[in-house]
Design a protein around this motif. Structure first.
Motif, short mmCIF file in Angstrom:
data_model
loop_
_atom_site.label_atom_id
_atom_site.label_comp_id
_atom_site.label_asym_id
_atom_site.label_seq_id
_atom_site.Cartn_x
_atom_site.Cartn_y
_atom_site.Cartn_z
N GLY A 5 42.61 29.02 5.24
CA GLY A 5 41.48 29.42 4.61
C GLY A 5 41.50 29.15 3.18
N ARG A 6 42.67 29.21 2.42
CA ARG A 6 42.91 29.14 1.24
C ARG A 6 43.39 27.53 0.78
NH1 ARG A 6 46.88 34.12 1.94
NH2 ARG A 6 45.16 35.67 1.72
N LEU A 7 43.57 26.75 1.90
CA LEU A 7 43.98 25.11 1.74
C LEU A 7 42.98 24.56 1.03
CD1 LEU A 7 45.92 24.44 5.05
CD2 LEU A 7 46.91 24.93 2.66
N PRO A 8 41.83 24.64 1.29
CA PRO A 8 40.69 23.88 0.51
C PRO A 8 40.61 24.08 -1.08
CG PRO A 8 39.71 24.72 2.63
CD PRO A 8 40.95 25.26 2.40
N ILE A 27 50.92 24.55 7.66
CA ILE A 27 52.35 25.51 7.94
C ILE A 27 53.11 25.29 6.78
CG2 ILE A 27 54.26 26.40 9.28
CD1 ILE A 27 52.53 25.10 11.73
N THR A 28 53.79 24.23 6.43
CA THR A 28 54.64 24.39 4.94
C THR A 28 53.74 25.02 3.94
OG1 THR A 28 55.66 22.35 6.14
CG2 THR A 28 55.75 22.62 3.66
N ALA A 29 52.43 24.16 3.65
CA ALA A 29 51.80 24.76 2.48
C ALA A 29 51.54 26.44 2.62
CB ALA A 29 50.37 24.16 2.43
N GLY A 30 51.47 26.81 3.74
CA GLY A 30 51.16 28.25 3.97
C GLY A 30 52.22 29.37 3.93
N TYR A 31 53.30 28.71 4.17
CA TYR A 31 54.49 29.64 4.72
C TYR A 31 55.80 29.44 3.72
CZ TYR A 31 51.53 31.74 8.39
OH TYR A 31 50.51 32.54 9.04
N ALA A 32 56.11 28.17 3.36
CA ALA A 32 57.31 27.78 2.90
C ALA A 32 57.39 28.12 1.38
CB ALA A 32 57.53 26.28 3.10
N PRO A 33 58.48 28.93 0.94
CA PRO A 33 58.68 29.10 -0.52
C PRO A 33 58.63 27.82 -1.09
CG PRO A 33 60.63 29.24 0.61
CD PRO A 33 59.75 29.04 1.70
N THR A 34 58.30 27.81 -2.39
CA THR A 34 58.28 26.73 -3.43
C THR A 34 60.01 26.19 -3.63
OG1 THR A 34 58.29 27.96 -5.35
CG2 THR A 34 56.30 27.11 -4.46
N VAL A 35 60.88 27.23 -3.61
CA VAL A 35 62.30 26.64 -3.91
C VAL A 35 62.87 26.73 -2.64
CG1 VAL A 35 64.38 27.31 -5.19
CG2 VAL A 35 61.89 27.50 -6.34
N GLY A 36 63.57 25.82 -2.39
CA GLY A 36 64.81 25.73 -1.17
C GLY A 36 65.87 26.17 -1.45
N THR A 37 66.88 26.68 -0.28
CA THR A 37 68.12 27.08 -0.33
C THR A 37 68.89 26.10 0.47
OG1 THR A 37 68.00 28.43 1.42
CG2 THR A 37 67.30 29.45 -0.71
#
Length: 356
Positions: free
Chosen positions: A205-208, A291-301
Motif C-alpha cells: 500500500g505504500r508503493l504508490p 518484495i525488494t522495495a518493501g523488505y530489502a535494506p538500502t545497504v547490502g552486505t
C-alpha cells in the motif's frame, strides 16, 4: 522423485486449510513437493508430524461461486473457491483449467504474500511429472487460495489498481514491459519504502507513494518472444538469488519470496500457452520488485558464508534445517545452478539457514 510419498503427504495435508492463525500460509504442500522432488521423501512424514498440529481444518463452503469476479480476492470465500476448483478439475483436464485461470489470477500475483502462485508452481511441477487424483486436488486447492487472496501489485503494467472489483475485470494482462534495462540493472534500481513495518499488504500500500516506483517497476526490458520471456525469467531468479545474499539480513523470510515467486512462474510456463509467457514475466518481475522495495535494506552486505559445493549438499542442508522457507529456497537455487552453473547461488541456502 518419491511419487508415492508425495501423494500420501498430499492426502494428509488436504484435510487442512490453506491458511492458519489468521492468514499465515500453509507451507506444507510446497515443502513436501520440494522434499519429494529431490529425494528426501523419507523425511516427509516426520516433517508433517511436527507441522500439521499448527494448521487449521479445511474451511467449509457458504455459497456456490456463480460470479467469479465478485468473489475474487474475498478470503471469507476460501471454502467456496475450494469447491469451485474441485468441480472444475473434475469436469475438465487440468491444463485447460490452468490455462483459463492463469490470466485471470496473474494480475493478483501478490495473493497470500505470493504464496498463491508459489503453491500453484509446485502443484504444476508435480502434475507434469504424472497426474494423480491427489495432485489434481492440490492444484485445485492452490488455485483456490490464489483466487481467494487475489491482490494486485501497484504499478504492474496492464493492471489498474484501486477497487478490487474493477481490477478483477481486467483479464487483458500486460503483454510485456515498457522499459529498456537488463535484469541486473533493473533490480539495482528498485527504490525502498521508508517505512518497512507491517505486513505485505501494508507495504504494498505504500508503493504508490514512492516517487521512483512507477519508473522502477516498468524498467525491465520487454520480451519480444516466448523464449526471450523464459530467458529473462531465468535471469530474474538468478539475480534475485544473488541479491538474497546481499540483503537477506534485513528480512530473511520474506525476501525468500523474491526468489521463489518468479521461480514458480518459470516452472509453470511449459504448461501454458506461449502467448502468456510475456505477461507472466511482467507479473513475476513486479512481484520481485515489490518484495525488494518493501523488505530489502538500502545497504547490502557481503555475508561470510561457506558456500555449498553442490545443489545436493544445499538441499541436504535445507532438509536438515527443516524450515519451509529454507527448503523452498534450496529447491529454487538448485534450478538456478542447473541452468547457470553459478555456485554463488548455493551460498544463499547456508545464509538462509543461519538467519531464519
Amino acid at each position: 522423485m518419491d511419487f508415492d510419498l508425495l501423494d500420501e503427504a498430499y492426502e494428509r495435508l488436504h484435510r487442512t486449510g490453506p491458511e492458519y492463525r489468521g492468514w499465515l500460509s500453509n507451507h506444507g504442500p510446497m515443502t513436501v513437493e520440494a522434499l519429494a522432488r529431490h529425494g528426501h521423501g523419507a523425511r516427509i512424514h516426520r516433517w508433517l508430524d511436527a507441522y500439521l498440529p499448527r494448521l487449521d481444518d479445511l474451511p467449509g463452503t457458504r455459497d456456490a461461486i456463480t460470479d467469479w469476479r465478485a468473489a475474487l480476492g474475498d478470503p471469507a470465500r476460501i471454502g467456496d473457491w475450494l469447491a469451485y476448483f474441485d468441480r472444475a478439475l473434475e469436469e475438465q483436464p487440468w491444463p485447460e483449467v490452468l490455462g483459463r485461470w492463469w490470466p485471470r489470477l496473474l494480475p493478483g500475483l501478490a495473493a497470500g504474500a505470493t504464496h498463491g502462485v508459489i503453491r500453484v508452481g509446485h502443484a504444476v511441477r508435480a502434475l507434469r511429472a504424472g497426474s494423480t487424483p491427489t495432485r489434481l486436488t492440490e492444484l485445485g486447492q492452490a488455485l483456490a487460495y490464489w483466487a481467494a487472496r487475489w491482490q494486485a501489485i501497484p504499478g504492474l503494467p496492464g493492471v489498474t489498481t484501486g477497487q478490487l472489483g474493477a481490477a478483477a475485470d481486467l483479464l487483458d494482462v500486460a503483454t510485456g514491459l515498457p522499459g529498456r534495462a537488463e535484469v541486473a540493472v533493473a533490480l539495482a534500481g528498485i527504490p525502498r519504502i521508508d517505512d518497512q513495518t507491517g505486513g505485505i499488504r501494508d507495504r504494498l500500500g505504500r508503493l504508490p507513494d514512492l516517487p521512483d516506483w512507477p519508473a522502477s517497476v516498468a524498467a525491465l526490458r520487454p520480451a519480444h518472444t516466448p523464449d526471450e520471456a523464459r530467458k529473462l525469467l531465468g535471469e530474474l531468479v538468478h539475480r534475485a538469488a544473488l541479491d538474497y545474499l546481499r540483503f537477506a539480513h534485513g528480512e530473511p523470510v520474506m525476501l525468500v519470496h523474491a526468489v521463489t515467486a518468479p521461480t514458480a512462474v518459470l516452472r509453470t510456463l511449459p504448461a501454458l500457452d506461449p502467448a502468456l509467457w510475456a505477461p507472466s514475466l511482467a507479473a513475476a518481475w513486479a512481484a520481485t520488485a515489490a518484495i525488494t522495495a518493501g523488505y530489502a535494506p538500502t545497504v547490502g552486505t557481503t555475508p561470510s558464508v561457506v558456500p555449498n559445493t553442490s545443489p545436493e549438499e544445499a538441499l541436504h542442508r535445507a532438509a536438515e534445517h527443516g524450515d519451509a522457507h529454507v527448503i523452498k529456497l534450496a529447491d529454487a537455487v538448485a534450478d538456478v545452478y542447473l541452468h547457470t552453473g553459478d555456485e554463488r547461488v548455493l551460498g544463499a541456502v547456508a545464509h538462509a539457514a543461519r538467519l531464519v
